[in-house]
Design a protein around this motif. Structure first.
Motif, PDB file in Angstrom:
ATOM      1  N   CYS A 128      85.216  40.740  64.358  1.00 29.77           N
ATOM      2  CA  CYS A 128      84.332  40.158  66.072  1.00 29.77           C
ATOM      3  C   CYS A 128      84.817  41.231  66.915  1.00 29.77           C
ATOM      4  O   CYS A 128      84.080  40.775  68.544  1.00 29.77           O
ATOM      5  CB  CYS A 128      84.514  38.712  65.980  1.00 29.77           C
ATOM      6  N   GLN A 173      84.924  43.692  70.085  1.00 27.39           N
ATOM      7  CA  GLN A 173      83.812  44.312  70.427  1.00 27.39           C
ATOM      8  C   GLN A 173      84.384  45.725  70.674  1.00 27.39           C
ATOM      9  O   GLN A 173      85.367  46.256  70.850  1.00 27.39           O
ATOM     10  CB  GLN A 173      83.762  43.490  72.456  1.00 27.39           C
ATOM     11  N   SER A 230      81.209  33.476  64.769  1.00 30.46           N
ATOM     12  CA  SER A 230      81.568  34.668  64.508  1.00 30.46           C
ATOM     13  C   SER A 230      80.498  35.947  63.626  1.00 30.46           C
ATOM     14  O   SER A 230      80.437  36.308  63.471  1.00 30.46           O
ATOM     15  CB  SER A 230      82.840  34.224  63.406  1.00 30.46           C
ATOM     16  N   HIS A 251      78.276  37.280  66.077  1.00 33.69           N
ATOM     17  CA  HIS A 251      78.936  38.382  66.147  1.00 33.69           C
ATOM     18  C   HIS A 251      78.628  39.691  65.682  1.00 33.69           C
ATOM     19  O   HIS A 251      78.165  41.236  65.652  1.00 33.69           O
ATOM     20  CB  HIS A 251      80.603  38.589  66.745  1.00 33.69           C
ATOM     21  N   LYS A 284      77.493  43.242  65.646  1.00 33.80           N
ATOM     22  CA  LYS A 284      77.471  44.574  66.068  1.00 33.80           C
ATOM     23  C   LYS A 284      77.008  45.409  64.239  1.00 33.80           C
ATOM     24  O   LYS A 284      76.651  46.047  64.196  1.00 33.80           O
ATOM     25  CB  LYS A 284      79.016  44.127  65.410  1.00 33.80           C
TER      26      LYS A 284
END
Length: 488
Positions: A147, A149, A185, A188, A192
């Motif tokens: 998760c 960034q 999660s 996220h 990504k």
């Protein structure tokens, strides 16, 4: 997204071409293969991914047979011993991680596997792959990494690879859904993976794009990756391999340059062709390397007992008989010709220490030997003598960790006598839970026992008894039977 039968057939044909390229390159390697060979890491990677393709197919993939032709148990054993006694290199970790294909029952591989899980310097995906029991701390670390960034300007192939390997591992390539603590999660991770796929598409990176597509399909089984996949499959070389960058070429690739891209594309093709995981995972091996090492040593020593019994006095056979009885549960006092033997007061004291906390060994000793007249007068105050005589012994509830703290870890690792005394003191406590430093020491002694089992002809009678007694103690302390561990 469900693909039509014609498209699925195309995916299977392309995958078959990739597998044939892999087979040809692997068969070109020398046999046997050494862990020092430049292609050892590539063969290990094949062995790790072979069960994945089998799971996606629903039956055994040809890749398992291809990898097993060069990844032999001797190679894994050598890599395991090197990793346990020296520096754990990336190639050694790959070989150890691949060992489950050919060395599931090898105690050295099992110890090396646990050593990688304990190594904080090892890749998190490798530690998760080799951990048998669920480890909440590793899963929490993985969830945080997935998760985290990542700014757009620092996205690169290496970052995408770390993310993809970790996500594929927590999903077990589709065999299980990860128990994330936070349901957000998953969102996220999807964001990504989508960003990574866009970056890889712009850059024309085959590996990064295929990894991102696999992640997106794991997160969303209905994700449509036909358009992106068409970019990838158009780059397949005439030899069946895939390049690192999107584009047509007729050049053949060797195993080192073409394996990574070919393998991740093969997984992507299998996801499209077969629709997801279709096979129950193989049960993880029960990791009891200390117990297996003890059993191997006992089996290696047993053929020499008759010869020793003919040449040695009964007093010299007592320690070995006690160790073999403890290791196997059989009455080796009788098999060593000690029926009715009176060991004397010193011998009884030594015997009591040898069978302490093993009910079967103590019972066989009482039934076979003549102990009554040789018991010291103060036996009621000694827990070891009480155990031998069949009297009640109170198990202590103090922290057994205090026993191990009396000596440094270096002393425990180097001095066998110090380690043996520490084990004897700890037997009266419930099964111990060692820390990472102590686990490393235990594995060192376990490997020494295993090596001793491989060359039993070089052992003297006293050495055989000493090593087998140590093997019995550490197996009882750190690998107790499951029902005893639960009771404790």
């Amino acid at each position: 997204m469900q693909l039509d039968a014609t498209y699925q057939q195309l995916m299977r044909m392309l995958a078959a071409r990739g597998l044939d390229w892999t087979r040809q390159r692997v068969m070109d390697l020398p046999d046997p293969l050494s862990p020092d060979h430049p292609a050892a890491a590539q063969v290990a990677q094949l062995a790790r991914l072979a069960p994945v393709l089998s799971g996606l197919r629903g039956h055994m993939s040809p890749l398992e047979d291809i990898a097993a032709r060069r990844l032999c148990p001797v190679m894994v054993r050598e890599a395991s011993e090197r990793g346990l006694t020296g520096k754990m290199t990336a190639t050694l970790r790959e070989l150890i991680a691949a060992g489950e294909l050919v060395s599931r029952d090898d105690p050295a591989w099992q110890m090396a596997r646990l050593a990688v899980v304990d190594d904080p310097q090892a890749d998190l995906a490798d530690r998760l792959a080799l951990a048998v029991e669920p480890m909440p701390e590793l899963m929490a670390e993985a969830e945080a990494a997935i998760c985290a960034q990542i700014p757009q300007e620092v996205i690169c192939d290496a970052r995408i690879s770390r993310f993809a390997r970790l996500l594929m591992q927590v999903y077990r390539f589709g065999a299980a859904r990860p128990p994330f603590a936070d349901a957000r999660s998953f969102g996220h991770a999807h964001d990504k993976a989508r960003r990574f796929a866009e970056w890889a598409r712009r850059k024309g990176r085959v590996v990064a794009l295929a990894q991102s597509l696999v992640c997106l399909r794991l997160l969303d089984p209905d994700h449509d990756m036909a358009e992106d996949l068409s970019e990838i499959i158009s780059s397949q070389r005439p030899d069946g391999s895939f390049p690192e960058k999107v584009g047509f070429s007729t050049a053949d690739q060797d195993l080192r340059t073409g394996l990574e891209a070919t393998m991740i594309v093969l997984i992507t093709l299998h996801l499209c062709a077969y629709g997801g995981w279709r096979r129950s995972r193989r049960n993880d091996p029960i990791l009891r390397p200390l117990t297996r090492s003890r059993d191997r040593l006992a089996a290696a020593i047993a053929p020499r007992v008759d010869d020793w019994a003919r040449r040695q006095r009964p007093a010299e056979m007592l320690d070995l008989a006690a160790a073999l009885t403890r290791a196997t549960g059989e009455n080796w006092f009788n098999r060593c010709g000690l029926t009715g033997y009176r060991p004397g007061e010193a011998g009884v004291t030594r015997l009591a220490a040898a069978v302490f906390c093993d009910a079967h060994a103590a019972r066989h000793a009482r039934q076979t030997l003549d102990l009554e007249q040789d018991l010291p007068t103060a036996w009621r105050d000694d827990p070891e003598l009480r155990w031998l005589n069949g009297a009640a012994v109170m198990m202590r509830q103090d922290d057994p960790g205090r026993i191990w703290s009396r000596w440094s870890v270096d002393d425990l690792a180097v001095q066998g006598g110090v380690f043996d005394r520490c084990c004897r003191d700890a037997l009266i406590f419930p099964p111990a839970t060692p820390d990472a430093a102590l686990r490393k020491v235990i594995r060192a002694h376990g490997l020494q026992i295993l090596r001793t089992a491989d060359c039993p002809d070089s052992l003297s009678l006293q050495q055989a008894a000493t090593y087998l007694r140590r093997a019995c103690m550490i197996a009882q302390l750190f690998e107790p039977p499951l029902h005893l561990a639960a009771a404790a």
